[in-house]
Each structure stands twice: as structure tokens, then as C-alpha cells.
Design a protein around this motif. Structure first.
Motif, PDB file in Angstrom:
ATOM      1  N   ALA A   1      44.272  71.759  20.895  1.00 38.99           N
ATOM      2  CA  ALA A   1      43.263  71.747  19.851  1.00 38.99           C
ATOM      3  C   ALA A   1      42.100  72.656  20.208  1.00 38.99           C
ATOM      4  O   ALA A   1      41.404  73.143  19.353  1.00 38.99           O
ATOM      5  CB  ALA A   1      42.772  70.322  19.627  1.00 38.99           C
ATOM      6  N   GLN A   2      41.839  72.918  21.489  1.00 38.59           N
ATOM      7  CA  GLN A   2      40.733  73.766  21.902  1.00 38.59           C
ATOM      8  C   GLN A   2      41.293  75.044  22.488  1.00 38.59           C
ATOM      9  O   GLN A   2      41.951  75.023  23.518  1.00 38.59           O
ATOM     10  CB  GLN A   2      39.927  73.070  22.994  1.00 38.59           C
ATOM     11  CG  GLN A   2      38.885  72.120  22.472  1.00 38.59           C
ATOM     12  CD  GLN A   2      38.074  71.523  23.596  1.00 38.59           C
ATOM     13  OE1 GLN A   2      38.618  70.818  24.435  1.00 38.59           O
ATOM     14  NE2 GLN A   2      36.811  71.805  23.632  1.00 38.59           N
TER      15      GLN A   2
ATOM     16  N   ASN B   1      36.625  86.443  12.525  1.00 40.95           N
ATOM     17  CA  ASN B   1      37.320  85.820  11.394  1.00 40.95           C
ATOM     18  C   ASN B   1      38.751  86.278  11.173  1.00 40.95           C
ATOM     19  O   ASN B   1      39.363  85.890  10.176  1.00 40.95           O
ATOM     20  CB  ASN B   1      36.534  86.029  10.096  1.00 40.95           C
ATOM     21  CG  ASN B   1      35.120  85.508  10.211  1.00 40.95           C
ATOM     22  OD1 ASN B   1      34.901  84.471  10.815  1.00 40.95           O
ATOM     23  ND2 ASN B   1      34.177  86.230   9.659  1.00 40.95           N
TER      24      ASN B   1
ATOM     25  N   PRO C   1      17.252  83.747  20.941  1.00 38.30           N
ATOM     26  CA  PRO C   1      17.177  84.788  21.973  1.00 38.30           C
ATOM     27  C   PRO C   1      16.659  84.278  23.315  1.00 38.30           C
ATOM     28  O   PRO C   1      16.849  84.926  24.342  1.00 38.30           O
ATOM     29  CB  PRO C   1      16.194  85.802  21.390  1.00 38.30           C
ATOM     30  CG  PRO C   1      16.071  85.484  19.960  1.00 38.30           C
ATOM     31  CD  PRO C   1      16.354  84.018  19.826  1.00 38.30           C
TER      32      PRO C   1
ATOM     33  N   SER D   1      29.518  72.140  21.650  1.00 33.35           N
ATOM     34  CA  SER D   1      29.945  72.550  22.994  1.00 33.35           C
ATOM     35  C   SER D   1      31.102  71.710  23.493  1.00 33.35           C
ATOM     36  O   SER D   1      32.046  72.222  24.081  1.00 33.35           O
ATOM     37  CB  SER D   1      28.795  72.394  23.994  1.00 33.35           C
ATOM     38  OG  SER D   1      27.714  73.146  23.613  1.00 33.35           O
ATOM     39  N   PHE D   2      31.026  70.409  23.274  1.00 28.90           N
ATOM     40  CA  PHE D   2      32.063  69.522  23.796  1.00 28.90           C
ATOM     41  C   PHE D   2      33.352  69.641  23.011  1.00 28.90           C
ATOM     42  O   PHE D   2      34.433  69.685  23.582  1.00 28.90           O
ATOM     43  CB  PHE D   2      31.592  68.060  23.778  1.00 28.90           C
ATOM     44  CG  PHE D   2      30.709  67.713  24.930  1.00 28.90           C
ATOM     45  CD1 PHE D   2      29.417  67.288  24.720  1.00 28.90           C
ATOM     46  CD2 PHE D   2      31.155  67.834  26.234  1.00 28.90           C
ATOM     47  CE1 PHE D   2      28.586  66.977  25.790  1.00 28.90           C
ATOM     48  CE2 PHE D   2      30.337  67.528  27.308  1.00 28.90           C
ATOM     49  CZ  PHE D   2      29.033  67.095  27.089  1.00 28.90           C
ATOM     50  N   LEU D   3      33.233  69.663  21.698  1.00 31.23           N
ATOM     51  CA  LEU D   3      34.458  69.637  20.899  1.00 31.23           C
ATOM     52  C   LEU D   3      35.009  71.026  20.643  1.00 31.23           C
ATOM     53  O   LEU D   3      36.187  71.205  20.447  1.00 31.23           O
ATOM     54  CB  LEU D   3      34.216  68.914  19.573  1.00 31.23           C
ATOM     55  CG  LEU D   3      33.892  67.418  19.705  1.00 31.23           C
ATOM     56  CD1 LEU D   3      33.715  66.808  18.318  1.00 31.23           C
ATOM     57  CD2 LEU D   3      35.015  66.701  20.441  1.00 31.23           C
ATOM     58  N   GLY D   4      34.172  72.027  20.587  1.00 24.78           N
ATOM     59  CA  GLY D   4      34.615  73.404  20.405  1.00 24.78           C
ATOM     60  C   GLY D   4      35.484  73.567  19.188  1.00 24.78           C
ATOM     61  O   GLY D   4      35.138  73.165  18.093  1.00 24.78           O
ATOM     62  N   GLY D   5      36.713  74.101  19.366  1.00 25.97           N
ATOM     63  CA  GLY D   5      37.588  74.328  18.241  1.00 25.97           C
ATOM     64  C   GLY D   5      38.306  73.083  17.779  1.00 25.97           C
ATOM     65  O   GLY D   5      39.027  73.107  16.803  1.00 25.97           O
ATOM     66  N   ALA D   6      38.103  71.958  18.466  1.00 28.54           N
ATOM     67  CA  ALA D   6      38.845  70.746  18.114  1.00 28.54           C
ATOM     68  C   ALA D   6      38.511  70.285  16.704  1.00 28.54           C
ATOM     69  O   ALA D   6      39.354  69.771  15.995  1.00 28.54           O
ATOM     70  CB  ALA D   6      38.556  69.638  19.114  1.00 28.54           C
TER      71      ALA D   6
ATOM     72  N   THR E   1      41.712  76.912  14.747  1.00 34.33           N
ATOM     73  CA  THR E   1      40.591  76.858  15.686  1.00 34.33           C
ATOM     74  C   THR E   1      39.366  77.497  15.061  1.00 34.33           C
ATOM     75  O   THR E   1      39.445  78.512  14.392  1.00 34.33           O
ATOM     76  CB  THR E   1      40.930  77.639  16.957  1.00 34.33           C
ATOM     77  OG1 THR E   1      41.301  78.949  16.602  1.00 34.33           O
ATOM     78  CG2 THR E   1      42.057  76.960  17.694  1.00 34.33           C
TER      79      THR E   1
ATOM     80  N   SER F   1      36.840  78.758  10.717  1.00 32.41           N
ATOM     81  CA  SER F   1      36.615  79.849   9.786  1.00 32.41           C
ATOM     82  C   SER F   1      37.367  81.099  10.199  1.00 32.41           C
ATOM     83  O   SER F   1      37.058  82.179   9.710  1.00 32.41           O
ATOM     84  CB  SER F   1      35.119  80.143   9.711  1.00 32.41           C
ATOM     85  OG  SER F   1      34.663  80.562  10.981  1.00 32.41           O
ATOM     86  N   VAL F   2      38.338  81.003  11.073  1.00 26.81           N
ATOM     87  CA  VAL F   2      39.074  82.167  11.548  1.00 26.81           C
ATOM     88  C   VAL F   2      40.440  82.183  10.895  1.00 26.81           C
ATOM     89  O   VAL F   2      41.164  81.207  10.924  1.00 26.81           O
ATOM     90  CB  VAL F   2      39.244  82.112  13.083  1.00 26.81           C
ATOM     91  CG1 VAL F   2      40.056  83.303  13.565  1.00 26.81           C
ATOM     92  CG2 VAL F   2      37.883  82.081  13.762  1.00 26.81           C
ATOM     93  N   ASN F   3      40.791  83.319  10.292  1.00 27.72           N
ATOM     94  CA  ASN F   3      42.134  83.490   9.754  1.00 27.72           C
ATOM     95  C   ASN F   3      43.028  84.053  10.834  1.00 27.72           C
ATOM     96  O   ASN F   3      42.613  84.896  11.630  1.00 27.72           O
ATOM     97  CB  ASN F   3      42.105  84.443   8.565  1.00 27.72           C
ATOM     98  CG  ASN F   3      41.316  83.866   7.412  1.00 27.72           C
ATOM     99  OD1 ASN F   3      41.515  82.718   7.035  1.00 27.72           O
ATOM    100  ND2 ASN F   3      40.404  84.641   6.868  1.00 27.72           N
TER     101      ASN F   3
END
Lengths: 156, 103
Positions: free
Chosen positions: A4-5, A118, B35, B82-87, B96, B99-101
Motif C-alpha cells: 500500500a505504501q 501525476n 520554505p 507522513s505515517f500513512l503516505g500512499g496508504a 498510490t 492523484s497519480v495516473n
């Protein structure tokens, strides 16, 4: 590993990775059309974005340089237009990410290629380099003056 | 000047008017701080959360509450991200990052 990550790491593909190494077959390129000269198939369990690094809102630029030099064997660069693209596994869908002139991209540390946002390619899809030369030619892959350094971001 | 009725509507203890002010404050503090301390990291989350708590007390009143709440919400968002990221993207859309195709 928890799928999943996906965690990224940057990598630079050279011409051996891109099937344009010294042992690969020469490629005939024709003025007026884009010919595939190099390609990399995404391995299992990975997603890859062309380019690496980015410019942050604070002005920090971590983009990496790309270099594609095609040589005629006499240390003279073949000139033309170069496209870097994604294709799906059956090459029925092509998405061009960058088109650049050889005048720029053949010189080291000149053209930056930040990570494509994207859009990535997944397992079995390809990263492809196409070349449309100013003059029809034959790319001799055994010529060691040819050089490809393509930064990518690998997610796995 | 009386508040329009719409802005007085509440979700829990929070009025829509206050929520809009908190969102504006959050956006401003996020852009200003990025920044300096970054964004969407454990470090930025810790700094924003701590600063939110402190500023609520130092500034006080409604303005202190608005700014402090915006910072704390932003800090909590950075922690969770930070913890879950792409989960989160995987759970919601099977991709993941959400918003990424992927071709």
C-alpha cells in the motif's frame, strides 16, 4: 513489504539499461519521423516516473540533469529532435513527457529533468526515447561516444 | 454587523464562518512556513502543532484561536500524511498518492 505504501528512490538509466548498449542492433533513423532508439521496460512491482527531483516553493532545485548524445563515430553529434515518452505494454498508448533539441540535451549538465508529476508507468510498460534527425542516419550502438543518462524516480 | 445565517451554521462546535477563517489562516501559515520547516513531514507537523498551541495562548481571543487551530490542523495533517503516505490513496482509490495516473 506493505504494497500500500510505495517509496521512491532516484536512479539514472544509461544506454545499456535502455537497450542501446554496445551489443545492441544499430538503428536507422529517418528525417521527418520519430524512430524509437532506446527503451526500458518497467520491472515487476515497480512504478517509474521520468525525471527526478523538483523545484520547491522555497526555491530549492533538486532536479537532475539529463543527457542524450548520439554520435556519428567521428565525435560529431547527430542533431535532431529527441522525445522522451511513456508507453503502455503494447505500445498502443504513447505519452510524450519531453521533447528537446539535441543541441541542448547532448551537452552534459545543461537540461534538467524534474520528476513528472501525476503520471508514471507501471509493470511491463515502457520508458522510450525517440529521435527525429535533421538528416537521415544510422545510429551505431557500438559507438562508445553515444551516451544516455536519464534520471528517473522508481516507486516500489 | 450581524453575521449572515449561513456563516452561523454549526458543524459540532464550529461555525462555518470560523471554519472559513481557519482555512484562510491555515493556507497562509502553510505557505509561509514551508520554505523554513518544510511541509508534510514529521518535523513540520511537530513544529506546527507546538506553535499552534503556544500561539493560541500568546495571542489569545478569537484571533489566537483561529490561527492556533489552523496551525494544529495543518500539523496533524502533516503527521498523518507522513505515517500513512500512499496508504490512504490505496485504501480510497487503489492508487498510490491518490492523484497519480499510472499507465
Amino acid at each position: 513489504m506493505n504494497r500500500a505504501q510505495l517509496r521512491p528512490f532516484t536512479r539514472v538509466l544509461n544506454r545499456e539499461d535502455l537497450n542501446m548498449g554496445v551489443a545492441d542492433t544499430d538503428v536507422t533513423v529517418t528525417n521527418g519521423s520519430y524512430t524509437k532508439i532506446a527503451y526500458y521496460q518497467v520491472p515487476a512491482q515497480q512504478q517509474i516516473a521520468i525525471g527526478a527531483g523538483l523545484t520547491s516553493t522555497g526555491g530549492l532545485d533538486t532536479r537532475e540533469y539529463v543527457q542524450i548524445t548520439l554520435d556519428d563515430g567521428n565525435s560529431v553529434t547527430y542533431h535532431g529532435k529527441i522525445r522522451i515518452a511513456y508507453t503502455n505494454a503494447n505500445e498502443t498508448n504513447i505519452q510524450v513527457v519531453k521533447e528537446e533539441r539535441s543541441d541542448n540535451i547532448s551537452t552534459a549538465s545543461t537540461v534538467k529533468l524534474g520528476e513528472t508529476q501525476n503520471l508514471r508507468v507501471g509493470e511491463d510498460s515502457y520508458i522510450v526515447i525517440y529521435f527525429n534527425p535533421d538528416t537521415s542516419s544510422v545510429i551505431d550502438c557500438s559507438n562508445t561516444n553515444n551516451k544516455i543518462l536519464l534520471p528517473v524516480t522508481v516507486y516500489q | 454587523m450581524p453575521q449572515p445565517k449561513l456563516l452561523s451554521l454549526k458543524a459540532g462546535e464550529l461555525t462555518i464562518g470560523d471554519a472559513l477563517l481557519i482555512a484562510v489562516s491555515k493556507n497562509i501559515t502553510e505557505r509561509v512556513s514551508a520554505p523554513i520547516i518544510g511541509n508534510a513531514t514529521l518535523f513540520s507537523g511537530a513544529v506546527k502543532t507546538g506553535l499552534g498551541v503556544l500561539l493560541t495562548g500568546w495571542i489569545g481571543g478569537k484571533i489566537g484561536n483561529i490561527i492556533g487551530t489552523g496551525l494544529v490542523v495543518d500539523g496533524a495533517e502533516d503527521f498523518i500524511g507522513s505515517f500513512l503516505g500512499g496508504a490512504i490513496g490505496e485504501l480510497v482509490g487503489g492508487r498510490t498518492g491518490g492523484s497519480v495516473n499510472v499507465m
